[in-house]
Design a protein around this motif. Structure first.
Motif, PDB file in Angstrom:
ATOM      1  N   UNK A  41       0.826  -1.199   0.000  1.00  0.00           N
ATOM      2  CA  UNK A  41       0.000   0.000   0.000  1.00  0.00           C
ATOM      3  C   UNK A  41       0.866   1.258   0.000  1.00  0.00           C
ATOM      4  N   UNK A  42       2.079   1.164   0.579  1.00  0.00           N
ATOM      5  CA  UNK A  42       2.967   2.321   0.589  1.00  0.00           C
ATOM      6  C   UNK A  42       3.267   2.832  -0.800  1.00  0.00           C
ATOM      7  N   UNK A  43       3.341   1.918  -1.776  1.00  0.00           N
ATOM      8  CA  UNK A  43       3.564   2.323  -3.162  1.00  0.00           C
ATOM      9  C   UNK A  43       2.260   2.705  -3.839  1.00  0.00           C
ATOM     10  N   UNK A  44       1.247   1.859  -3.737  1.00  0.00           N
ATOM     11  CA  UNK A  44       0.005   2.081  -4.473  1.00  0.00           C
ATOM     12  C   UNK A  44      -0.748   3.324  -4.000  1.00  0.00           C
ATOM     13  N   UNK A  45      -0.697   3.610  -2.707  1.00  0.00           N
ATOM     14  CA  UNK A  45      -1.469   4.736  -2.172  1.00  0.00           C
ATOM     15  C   UNK A  45      -0.573   5.861  -1.666  1.00  0.00           C
ATOM     16  N   UNK A  46       0.450   5.504  -0.866  1.00  0.00           N
ATOM     17  CA  UNK A  46       1.286   6.512  -0.222  1.00  0.00           C
ATOM     18  C   UNK A  46       2.125   7.331  -1.164  1.00  0.00           C
ATOM     19  N   UNK A  47       2.435   6.807  -2.349  1.00  0.00           N
ATOM     20  CA  UNK A  47       3.291   7.539  -3.281  1.00  0.00           C
ATOM     21  C   UNK A  47       2.662   8.838  -3.750  1.00  0.00           C
ATOM     22  N   UNK A  48       1.326   8.941  -3.719  1.00  0.00           N
ATOM     23  CA  UNK A  48       0.663  10.169  -4.174  1.00  0.00           C
ATOM     24  C   UNK A  48       1.066  11.378  -3.347  1.00  0.00           C
ATOM     25  N   UNK A  49       1.030  11.243  -2.017  1.00  0.00           N
ATOM     26  CA  UNK A  49       1.418  12.341  -1.137  1.00  0.00           C
ATOM     27  C   UNK A  49       2.893  12.677  -1.299  1.00  0.00           C
ATOM     28  N   UNK A  50       3.732  11.669  -1.496  1.00  0.00           N
ATOM     29  CA  UNK A  50       5.166  11.913  -1.642  1.00  0.00           C
ATOM     30  C   UNK A  50       5.510  12.580  -2.965  1.00  0.00           C
ATOM     31  N   UNK A  51       4.769  12.246  -4.021  1.00  0.00           N
ATOM     32  CA  UNK A  51       4.971  12.934  -5.305  1.00  0.00           C
ATOM     33  C   UNK A  51       4.627  14.411  -5.162  1.00  0.00           C
ATOM     34  N   UNK A  52       3.541  14.705  -4.442  1.00  0.00           N
ATOM     35  CA  UNK A  52       3.148  16.097  -4.230  1.00  0.00           C
ATOM     36  C   UNK A  52       4.221  16.869  -3.457  1.00  0.00           C
ATOM     37  N   UNK A  94      -7.922  -1.450   8.089  1.00  0.00           N
ATOM     38  CA  UNK A  94      -8.652  -0.193   7.908  1.00  0.00           C
ATOM     39  C   UNK A  94      -8.681   0.192   6.436  1.00  0.00           C
ATOM     40  N   UNK A  95      -7.514   0.094   5.777  1.00  0.00           N
ATOM     41  CA  UNK A  95      -7.437   0.450   4.358  1.00  0.00           C
ATOM     42  C   UNK A  95      -8.317  -0.469   3.518  1.00  0.00           C
ATOM     43  N   UNK A  96      -8.281  -1.765   3.799  1.00  0.00           N
ATOM     44  CA  UNK A  96      -9.082  -2.719   3.027  1.00  0.00           C
ATOM     45  C   UNK A  96     -10.569  -2.414   3.141  1.00  0.00           C
ATOM     46  N   UNK A 140      -6.677  -3.840  -6.894  1.00  0.00           N
ATOM     47  CA  UNK A 140      -5.262  -4.157  -6.688  1.00  0.00           C
ATOM     48  C   UNK A 140      -4.790  -3.662  -5.319  1.00  0.00           C
ATOM     49  N   UNK A 141      -5.195  -2.450  -4.963  1.00  0.00           N
ATOM     50  CA  UNK A 141      -4.785  -1.900  -3.671  1.00  0.00           C
ATOM     51  C   UNK A 141      -5.430  -2.687  -2.529  1.00  0.00           C
ATOM     52  N   UNK A 142      -6.667  -3.133  -2.720  1.00  0.00           N
ATOM     53  CA  UNK A 142      -7.312  -3.999  -1.735  1.00  0.00           C
ATOM     54  C   UNK A 142      -6.500  -5.282  -1.555  1.00  0.00           C
ATOM     55  N   UNK A 143      -6.040  -5.844  -2.660  1.00  0.00           N
ATOM     56  CA  UNK A 143      -5.210  -7.041  -2.610  1.00  0.00           C
ATOM     57  C   UNK A 143      -3.923  -6.776  -1.843  1.00  0.00           C
ATOM     58  N   UNK A 144      -3.306  -5.614  -2.094  1.00  0.00           N
ATOM     59  CA  UNK A 144      -2.063  -5.263  -1.402  1.00  0.00           C
ATOM     60  C   UNK A 144      -2.278  -5.163   0.104  1.00  0.00           C
ATOM     61  N   UNK A 145      -3.395  -4.572   0.499  1.00  0.00           N
ATOM     62  CA  UNK A 145      -3.688  -4.424   1.924  1.00  0.00           C
ATOM     63  C   UNK A 145      -3.910  -5.784   2.581  1.00  0.00           C
ATOM     64  N   UNK A 146      -4.684  -6.638   1.932  1.00  0.00           N
ATOM     65  CA  UNK A 146      -4.943  -7.971   2.491  1.00  0.00           C
ATOM     66  C   UNK A 146      -3.679  -8.823   2.520  1.00  0.00           C
ATOM     67  N   UNK A 147      -2.829  -8.661   1.507  1.00  0.00           N
ATOM     68  CA  UNK A 147      -1.558  -9.372   1.476  1.00  0.00           C
ATOM     69  C   UNK A 147      -0.705  -8.993   2.673  1.00  0.00           C
TER      70      UNK A 147
END
Length: 488
Positions: free
Chosen positions: A45-56, A126-128, A307-314
């Motif tokens: 999830x750090x890549x799929x979701x968190x990267x947005x804030x870091x790109x900004x 929580x994310x899932x 895909x992000x749901x899968x990442x969280x469950x993984x």
């Protein structure tokens, strides 16, 4: 190292030797599963979701931050790999800390790694639930989180093969999505098809205020989030005691790490920033969703959401697996209640998994109380705990190499390139990240939590020693024995 070192029993009197409690575990993880667990551990999830804030925050320089952190993570994993082939144990990090730094550090590392996965599990549940809410807004989030918790809990209780198979397919989904995104993105940039049109170009990486649009300082401040994205890459070390052929599968899994980082992190982010200008990204929005929307792929948001749901469950699945094993290792060394060291009829540490899963459920409550900040708080705490684990791996590696040079221990069949030099570089980098966490007011809470956790552990260790003085004495005897004669 002989195979008999892997198969010690917690009750056979070998605790003083530093050997981990491997006998009784089922070696049910094949090469296919270990490889995919290693790949999946580097995609979350750090890549799929968190990267947005870091790109900004950092703009295109985030690519360089992921590359830099990736080099350090490879140093860490090669250090771990050398230790694993010297003595492959399921307790991994805490076992090495216990052997080379003493019982207190083994105690702290085991419990801290356990904490890291418990709080990560809270965040991922929580994310899932939030991702499922995207499709079914009428279902309360706590219900979804509870269902996922129970399903993964039961799967981990059944057998390690079930865990490995679930993780294999979770990882397959993530890998397929990233490869597909890279291929489609390159096609858009090269041939100009899709709604992105001429706006997609390689020059987007440097054309909008350069590589470091907000300065190098802002780029460095993203390292905490970047390192969180790499958490769990060390999970392959926990599988050592249950891999069918650790001497072959573990080196292969670790040596493929560089190309995984190049493709899945550096490559994917580079392509995304070619397709979409970095100025269009916002915190809280997945950069992959933004890229799919820009390209105009039908149902792109739903695809990425899955895909992000899968990442969280993984990640949550991995957390249940690793916490149960770490608690069993602690119990075998008299550093946790003995009952947590028992295996079920299916050869899984059922009680340890049950305790961890129950505490992960607190994440649902935390999300209810502070939904806006819960994920950020939990991820910062997990990062701080992960940094401690990585530091223990590196320091243990440095001390192990000293013992090898002195002739007190046998050399590993998988030596880290550069010897201890790369480990020292990685230690310095992790200390820099810790300083950056202290500077950032939003992340600083993890250090406060860490200080409180350290106090709890110090009290726990003092109580433990008062009740079982032999714990420290056994470790001292072992260290004197190791220092006095070579091991065969």
């Amino acid at each position: 190292m002989t195979s008999t070192q892997v198969g010690t029993n917690p009750g056979d009197g070998n605790e003083a030797s530093g050997a981990a409690p491997e006998e009784g575990y089922e070696r049910g993880l094949g090469s296919r599963q270990v490889q995919m667990i290693a790949i999946g551990g580097a995609i979350g999830v750090g890549l799929f979701l968190g990267a947005g804030a870091n790109i900004a925050k950092a703009g295109p320089s985030l690519i360089l931050m992921y590359a830099l952190a990736g080099v350090i993570v490879f140093f860490i994993m090669r250090a771990l790999g050398e230790l694993l082939l010297y003595r492959p144990v399921s307790g991994s990090f805490s076992e090495y800390a216990r052997e080379f730094l003493g019982p207190f550090f083994g105690f702290v590392t085991g419990w801290t790694y356990w904490l890291m996965w418990v709080v990560t599990g809270m965040a991922e549940l929580t994310a899932a639930a939030i991702y499922v809410h995207f499709w079914f807004p009428q279902i309360p989030q706590w219900v979804t989180a509870l269902v996922f918790l129970v399903v993964l809990f039961v799967a981990n209780l059944i057998s390690v093969k079930i865990f490995g198979e679930i993780e294999f397919w979770f990882s397959m989904v993530k890998v397929t999505a990233l490869v597909g995104m890279i291929v489609i993105g390159l096609g858009v940039v090269t041939f100009g098809f899709s709604q992105a049109g001429d706006a997609a170009a390689v020059s987007n990486i440097w054309a909008h205020d350069g590589i470091f649009p907000n300065g190098i300082g802002s780029s460095l401040m993203t390292l905490q989030g970047v390192m969180f994205a790499y958490l769990a890459v060390e999970l392959v070390g926990v599988t050592a005691g249950e891999s069918e052929d650790p001497e072959k599968t573990l080196p292969k899994a670790i040596n493929t790490l560089p190309w995984r980082i190049i493709v899945f992190y550096v490559g994917a982010l580079s392509v995304i920033l070619m397709v979409v200008k970095w100025t269009e990204f916002e915190p809280g929005v997945s950069p992959f969703v933004a890229a799919f929307a820009k390209i105009g792929i039908p149902a792109g948001a739903a695809i990425i959401n899955f895909v992000v749901l899968t990442a969280a469950l993984s990640s949550c699945n991995s957390g249940m697996y690793s916490t149960g094993r770490m608690l069993r290792d602690l119990a075998a060394n008299s550093e946790a209640p003995k009952v947590l060291g028992k295996l079920s009829s299916t050869k899984t540490p059922a009680l340890g998994i049950t305790l961890s899963a129950a505490l992960m459920g607190i994440g649902v409550i935390l999300n209810y109380i502070v939904p806006e900040k819960a994920f950020g708080y939990v991820t910062s705490v997990a990062t701080a705990a992960g940094i401690w684990t990585w530091l223990m791996i590196l320091i243990s590696h440095i001390l192990y190499r000293r013992a090898v040079v002195a002739g007190r221990l046998p050399a590993s069949s998988f030596p880290a390139p550069g010897g201890t030099v790369c480990s020292w570089i990685a230690v310095a980098f992790l200390l820099l990240v810790t300083v950056l966490i202290a500077i950032d007011p939003d992340s600083r809470i993890s250090l406060y939590v860490g200080a409180g956790w350290a106090v709890c552990l110090a009290i726990g260790w003092a109580v433990l020693k008062s009740r079982n003085p032999h714990i420290a004495a056994k470790s001292q005897d072992k260290q004197l024995e190791t220092a006095g004669r070579p091991r065969s």
